[in-house]
Write a protein that holds these residues in place. Structure first.
Motif, short mmCIF file in Angstrom:
data_model
loop_
_atom_site.label_atom_id
_atom_site.label_comp_id
_atom_site.label_asym_id
_atom_site.label_seq_id
_atom_site.Cartn_x
_atom_site.Cartn_y
_atom_site.Cartn_z
N MET A 34 0.81 -1.13 -0.26
CA MET A 34 0.01 0.06 -0.01
C MET A 34 1.03 1.26 -0.24
N PRO A 35 0.52 2.17 -0.98
CA PRO A 35 1.33 3.44 -1.06
C PRO A 35 1.16 4.18 0.74
N SER A 36 2.32 4.77 0.96
CA SER A 36 2.31 5.66 2.13
C SER A 36 2.48 7.06 2.07
N LEU A 37 1.84 7.77 2.89
CA LEU A 37 1.72 9.10 3.21
C LEU A 37 2.38 9.85 4.50
N LEU A 38 3.39 10.54 4.35
CA LEU A 38 3.79 11.03 5.61
C LEU A 38 3.35 12.58 5.74
N VAL A 39 2.62 12.56 7.06
CA VAL A 39 2.21 14.15 7.28
C VAL A 39 2.92 14.45 8.40
N ILE A 40 3.61 15.57 8.12
CA ILE A 40 4.54 16.37 9.03
C ILE A 40 3.77 17.51 9.63
N ASN A 41 3.45 17.60 10.97
CA ASN A 41 3.01 18.47 11.67
C ASN A 41 4.09 19.48 12.20
N PRO A 42 4.20 20.59 11.69
CA PRO A 42 5.33 21.37 12.09
C PRO A 42 5.41 21.93 13.40
N ASN A 43 4.44 21.89 14.27
CA ASN A 43 4.22 22.47 15.55
C ASN A 43 4.50 21.28 16.39
N THR A 44 4.44 21.81 17.75
CA THR A 44 4.87 20.46 18.69
C THR A 44 3.45 20.08 19.35
N SER A 45 2.16 20.41 18.81
CA SER A 45 0.94 19.96 19.40
C SER A 45 0.49 18.61 18.96
N THR A 46 0.52 17.76 19.91
CA THR A 46 0.06 16.22 19.59
C THR A 46 -1.29 16.18 19.42
N SER A 47 -2.05 16.97 19.78
CA SER A 47 -3.45 17.13 19.66
C SER A 47 -3.71 17.43 18.17
N VAL A 48 -2.93 18.47 17.68
CA VAL A 48 -3.11 18.87 16.24
C VAL A 48 -2.70 17.50 15.33
N THR B 62 5.09 14.58 14.54
CA THR B 62 5.02 15.84 15.10
C THR B 62 6.38 16.36 15.38
N ALA B 63 6.39 17.64 15.21
CA ALA B 63 7.85 18.48 15.16
C ALA B 63 8.51 18.26 16.66
N ARG B 64 9.58 18.09 16.78
CA ARG B 64 10.33 17.63 18.11
C ARG B 64 10.61 19.11 18.66
N PHE B 65 10.70 20.05 17.88
CA PHE B 65 10.94 21.41 18.60
C PHE B 65 10.24 22.74 17.73
N GLY B 66 10.01 23.65 18.63
CA GLY B 66 9.40 24.80 17.79
C GLY B 66 8.04 25.26 18.70
N THR C 12 11.87 22.59 11.42
CA THR C 12 11.33 21.38 12.04
C THR C 12 10.86 20.44 10.83
N VAL C 13 10.42 20.94 9.83
CA VAL C 13 9.91 20.11 8.88
C VAL C 13 11.08 19.29 8.13
N LEU C 14 12.26 19.95 7.92
CA LEU C 14 13.39 18.99 7.40
C LEU C 14 13.99 18.37 8.65
N PHE D 27 -1.50 24.97 7.50
CA PHE D 27 -1.92 26.00 6.66
C PHE D 27 -1.09 27.22 6.62
N GLY D 28 0.15 26.93 5.75
CA GLY D 28 1.16 28.01 5.67
C GLY D 28 2.27 27.47 5.01
N ASP D 29 2.21 26.06 5.13
CA ASP D 29 3.53 25.17 4.34
C ASP D 29 4.84 25.52 4.68
N PRO D 30 5.17 25.70 5.95
CA PRO D 30 6.58 26.02 6.16
C PRO D 30 7.37 25.04 5.78
N GLY D 31 8.40 25.08 5.08
CA GLY D 31 9.31 23.97 4.77
C GLY D 31 9.23 23.57 3.24
N LEU D 32 8.09 24.04 2.73
CA LEU D 32 7.68 23.29 1.37
C LEU D 32 8.64 23.26 0.45
#
Length: 243
Positions: A1-15, A37-41, A57-59, A80-85
Motif C-alpha cells: 500500500m502507498p504511504s503518506l507522511l504527514v508532518i505537523n510542524p508544530n509541537t502540538s500532539t493534539s493537532v 510531530t515536530a520535535r521542537f518549535g 522542524t519540517v526538514l 496551513f502556511g506550508d513551512p519548509g515546502l
C-alpha cells in the motif's frame, strides 16, 4: 500500500492526532498515513518567528521519518502556511505539498477564492505564500478571525458559529467563487458549516488528503531530485545523515 507522511510542524500532539484522523479517513484504504510531530518549535505557528523555526522542524521531521520507516511515497506538510515546502520539495525525491498549496489549487478550480483562518498575523504570511505559488490573482482576499486556530479548535461549538459567519462575510465581501477554511486545527469543521456558506467551502486538510491520493497515482506534480547536498553542522544526527 502507498504511504503518506504527514508532518505537523508544530509541537502540538493534539493537532497531529486531528491530522491523522482526518487525512486517514479521507484516504481510506488507498493510503497508509503516518503523522509525525515536530520535535521542537512552537505549540502553534502564528508569527513570522514561529514560522521561521517551523521551516527547520519540517526538514528535521523528514530526517527522523527516514530513520523510522521506509521512505514514503508522498509528504503532506500539515500546516496551513506550508513551512519548509520549497526546501523539502528540493531534496525529498517524492511529491511534497502543504495544506495551503493543496487548498489553493482546489479552490482555484472554482475561480477566485478567499481564505478564512484564525490569527491576524497570518494575513501577510499567506499573501506572500499565495504569490510564491502563483495564486496572487486568484486569491481575492483573506479574512482572519481573532482567535488562533488552536483557540478555535479548543471550542468547536463556538468556532463553528464564528467561522460560518466569517465565511459568509468573506464570500460576500470579496465576491468569490470559493472560500477556503484554512488550518490543521479546523479539520472537519467545513463539512459542518458548508450549508450555511453560499459558495463551495474548501477544507484545507481534506484538500491535502485528496492531493496525496492523486500524487501516489501519478497524476500530480512529479517529484524533484533526491538529496540535499548540504554538509550540515550542529543539527540533529538525523539531519546530519541526510544525503
Amino acid at each position: 500500500m502507498p504511504s503518506l507522511l504527514v508532518i505537523n510542524p508544530n509541537t502540538s500532539t493534539s493537532v497531529s492526532a486531528l491530522l491523522q484522523q482526518h487525512v486517514q479517513k479521507e484516504a481510506g484504504s488507498a493510503l497508509e498515513v503516518h503523522t509525525l510531530t515536530a520535535r521542537f518549535g512552537a505549540p502553534y505557528i502564528s508569527s513570522e518567528a514561529s514560522y521561521a523555526v517551523a521551516n527547520h522542524t519540517v526538514l528535521d521531521a523528514w530526517a527522523v521519518a527516514l530513520t523510522q520507516r521506509p521512505k514514503p511515497d508522498a509528504v503532506l506538510i500539515g500546516c496551513f502556511g506550508d513551512p519548509g515546502l520549497f526546501a523539502l520539495r528540493e531534496g525529498a525525491g517524492v511529491p511534497v505539498t502543504g495544506l495551503a498549496e493543496a487548498a489553493f489549487a482546489a479552490a482555484a478550480w472554482h475561480g477566485s477564492f478567499a481564505i478564512v483562518t484564525g490569527g491576524e498575523r497570518w494575513r501577510p504570511m499567506l499573501s506572500r505564500l499565495a504569490g510564491a505559488l502563483g495564486h496572487a490573482q486568484t486569491l481575492a482576499g483573506i479574512h482572519t478571525v481573532a482567535p488562533t486556530g488552536a483557540e478555535l479548535a479548543a471550542d468547536p461549538a463556538g468556532a463553528r458559529k464564528l467561522l460560518a459567519q466569517a465565511c459568509r462575510d468573506a464570500a460576500e465581501r470579496f465576491k468569490v467563487q470559493a472560500v477556503i477554511l484554512g488550518g490543521a486545527g479546523l479539520a472537519g469543521m467545513a463539512a459542518d458549516i458548508a450549508a450555511d456558506v453560499p459558495v463551495p467551502l474548501i477544507d484545507s486538510v481534506q484538500a491535502g488528503a485528496q492531493w496525496a491520493l492523486e500524487a501516489v497515482r501519478g497524476t500530480r506534480r512529479e517529484a524533484g531530485e533526491s538529496g540535499f547536498g548540504v554538509a550540515w553542522e550542529n543539527v540533529s544526527w538525523e539531519m546530519a545523515a541526510l544525503p
